[in-house]
Write a protein that holds these residues in place. Structure first.
Motif, PDB file in Angstrom:
ATOM      1  N   ALA A   1       0.835  -1.206   0.000  1.00 52.88           N
ATOM      2  CA  ALA A   1       0.000   0.000   0.000  1.00 52.88           C
ATOM      3  C   ALA A   1       0.868   1.254   0.000  1.00 52.88           C
ATOM      4  O   ALA A   1       0.625   2.195  -0.766  1.00 52.88           O
ATOM      5  CB  ALA A   1      -0.935  -0.007   1.207  1.00 52.88           C
ATOM      6  N   ASN A   2       1.895   1.260   0.820  1.00 56.68           N
ATOM      7  CA  ASN A   2       2.782   2.424   0.897  1.00 56.68           C
ATOM      8  C   ASN A   2       3.533   2.665  -0.410  1.00 56.68           C
ATOM      9  O   ASN A   2       3.719   3.806  -0.819  1.00 56.68           O
ATOM     10  CB  ASN A   2       3.779   2.266   2.043  1.00 56.68           C
ATOM     11  CG  ASN A   2       3.115   2.364   3.394  1.00 56.68           C
ATOM     12  OD1 ASN A   2       2.065   2.969   3.544  1.00 56.68           O
ATOM     13  ND2 ASN A   2       3.717   1.741   4.396  1.00 56.68           N
ATOM     14  N   HIS A   3       3.970   1.602  -1.068  1.00 58.23           N
ATOM     15  CA  HIS A   3       4.753   1.735  -2.297  1.00 58.23           C
ATOM     16  C   HIS A   3       3.890   2.006  -3.528  1.00 58.23           C
ATOM     17  O   HIS A   3       4.389   2.545  -4.516  1.00 58.23           O
ATOM     18  CB  HIS A   3       5.596   0.489  -2.537  1.00 58.23           C
ATOM     19  CG  HIS A   3       6.752   0.360  -1.595  1.00 58.23           C
ATOM     20  ND1 HIS A   3       7.924   1.061  -1.748  1.00 58.23           N
ATOM     21  CD2 HIS A   3       6.902  -0.379  -0.473  1.00 58.23           C
ATOM     22  CE1 HIS A   3       8.748   0.756  -0.763  1.00 58.23           C
ATOM     23  NE2 HIS A   3       8.151  -0.114   0.028  1.00 58.23           N
ATOM     24  N   SER A   4       2.615   1.625  -3.469  1.00 59.99           N
ATOM     25  CA  SER A   4       1.756   1.753  -4.646  1.00 59.99           C
ATOM     26  C   SER A   4       0.762   2.913  -4.564  1.00 59.99           C
ATOM     27  O   SER A   4       0.127   3.234  -5.568  1.00 59.99           O
ATOM     28  CB  SER A   4       0.965   0.460  -4.860  1.00 59.99           C
ATOM     29  OG  SER A   4       0.040   0.247  -3.800  1.00 59.99           O
ATOM     30  N   ALA A   5       0.608   3.514  -3.396  1.00 55.00           N
ATOM     31  CA  ALA A   5      -0.403   4.563  -3.184  1.00 55.00           C
ATOM     32  C   ALA A   5      -1.814   4.028  -3.392  1.00 55.00           C
ATOM     33  O   ALA A   5      -2.715   4.750  -3.819  1.00 55.00           O
ATOM     34  CB  ALA A   5      -0.135   5.783  -4.064  1.00 55.00           C
ATOM     35  N   VAL A   6      -2.003   2.738  -3.084  1.00 61.08           N
ATOM     36  CA  VAL A   6      -3.321   2.109  -3.087  1.00 61.08           C
ATOM     37  C   VAL A   6      -3.605   1.753  -1.636  1.00 61.08           C
ATOM     38  O   VAL A   6      -2.724   1.272  -0.927  1.00 61.08           O
ATOM     39  CB  VAL A   6      -3.332   0.838  -3.978  1.00 61.08           C
ATOM     40  CG1 VAL A   6      -4.642   0.083  -3.850  1.00 61.08           C
ATOM     41  CG2 VAL A   6      -3.061   1.211  -5.426  1.00 61.08           C
ATOM     42  N   SER A   7      -4.826   1.975  -1.180  1.00 61.99           N
ATOM     43  CA  SER A   7      -5.128   1.742   0.229  1.00 61.99           C
ATOM     44  C   SER A   7      -4.990   0.265   0.605  1.00 61.99           C
ATOM     45  O   SER A   7      -5.227  -0.626  -0.213  1.00 61.99           O
ATOM     46  CB  SER A   7      -6.539   2.224   0.567  1.00 61.99           C
ATOM     47  OG  SER A   7      -7.510   1.339   0.038  1.00 61.99           O
ATOM     48  N   GLU A   8      -4.599   0.043   1.844  1.00 66.64           N
ATOM     49  CA  GLU A   8      -4.445  -1.331   2.339  1.00 66.64           C
ATOM     50  C   GLU A   8      -5.760  -2.115   2.276  1.00 66.64           C
ATOM     51  O   GLU A   8      -5.748  -3.284   1.856  1.00 66.64           O
ATOM     52  CB  GLU A   8      -3.884  -1.325   3.760  1.00 66.64           C
ATOM     53  CG  GLU A   8      -3.551  -2.700   4.266  1.00 66.64           C
ATOM     54  CD  GLU A   8      -2.898  -2.682   5.631  1.00 66.64           C
ATOM     55  OE1 GLU A   8      -2.801  -3.768   6.223  1.00 66.64           O
ATOM     56  OE2 GLU A   8      -2.486  -1.616   6.117  1.00 66.64           O
ATOM     57  N   PRO A   9      -6.913  -1.510   2.630  1.00 68.14           N
ATOM     58  CA  PRO A   9      -8.169  -2.263   2.497  1.00 68.14           C
ATOM     59  C   PRO A   9      -8.461  -2.674   1.050  1.00 68.14           C
ATOM     60  O   PRO A   9      -8.978  -3.760   0.810  1.00 68.14           O
ATOM     61  CB  PRO A   9      -9.231  -1.296   3.022  1.00 68.14           C
ATOM     62  CG  PRO A   9      -8.495  -0.396   3.947  1.00 68.14           C
ATOM     63  CD  PRO A   9      -7.125  -0.240   3.344  1.00 68.14           C
ATOM     64  N   THR A  10      -8.085  -1.846   0.095  1.00 66.41           N
ATOM     65  CA  THR A  10      -8.287  -2.197  -1.318  1.00 66.41           C
ATOM     66  C   THR A  10      -7.400  -3.370  -1.694  1.00 66.41           C
ATOM     67  O   THR A  10      -7.848  -4.323  -2.355  1.00 66.41           O
ATOM     68  CB  THR A  10      -8.007  -0.990  -2.232  1.00 66.41           C
ATOM     69  OG1 THR A  10      -8.953   0.036  -1.932  1.00 66.41           O
ATOM     70  CG2 THR A  10      -8.102  -1.374  -3.705  1.00 66.41           C
ATOM     71  N   ILE A  11      -6.150  -3.346  -1.271  1.00 69.15           N
ATOM     72  CA  ILE A  11      -5.239  -4.455  -1.562  1.00 69.15           C
ATOM     73  C   ILE A  11      -5.758  -5.741  -0.919  1.00 69.15           C
ATOM     74  O   ILE A  11      -5.785  -6.795  -1.559  1.00 69.15           O
ATOM     75  CB  ILE A  11      -3.807  -4.125  -1.105  1.00 69.15           C
ATOM     76  CG1 ILE A  11      -3.239  -3.027  -2.011  1.00 69.15           C
ATOM     77  CG2 ILE A  11      -2.920  -5.376  -1.120  1.00 69.15           C
ATOM     78  CD1 ILE A  11      -1.949  -2.422  -1.546  1.00 69.15           C
ATOM     79  N   ALA A  12      -6.197  -5.657   0.314  1.00 64.84           N
ATOM     80  CA  ALA A  12      -6.732  -6.836   1.004  1.00 64.84           C
ATOM     81  C   ALA A  12      -7.956  -7.383   0.264  1.00 64.84           C
ATOM     82  O   ALA A  12      -8.090  -8.605   0.087  1.00 64.84           O
ATOM     83  CB  ALA A  12      -7.099  -6.487   2.442  1.00 64.84           C
TER      84      ALA A  12
END
Length: 87
Positions: free
Chosen positions: A28-39
């Motif tokens: 999430a930190n490296h991609s600027a995508v939220s952690e809930p979205t990645i999960a």
């Protein structure tokens, strides 16, 4: 292979994170995508789905860190760490 035409699976994304030693938070930190979205995206098996711009951010972050996505070529899709990143 162009990132725009790359079809990856959830398992490839998880394997890529494992090779880098990254958690979902790190991605999430490296991609600027939220952690809930990645999960949410990683919860579904199969083709890694989602909005094209979101998927591009995730793939680009992993590629920048040294991941090479290997397409299905008869031997199965996979990932390879091509270089150690200082990211």
């Amino acid at each position: 292979m162009s990132i725009e035409n790359l079809s990856i699976t959830t398992r490839q994304v998880k394997a890529a994170r494992a090779l880098l030693g990254w958690s979902q938070t790190d991605l999430a930190n490296h991609s600027a995508v939220s952690e809930p979205t990645i999960a949410r995206l990683e919860a579904e098996d199969g083709v890694f789905g989602g909005r094209p711009d979101t998927i591009a951010k995730i793939i680009n972050a992993l590629v920048k860190a040294g991941i090479k996505f290997i397409p299905e070529n008869g031997g199965g899709a996979g990932v390879r760490l091509v270089r150690r990143s200082s990211v």
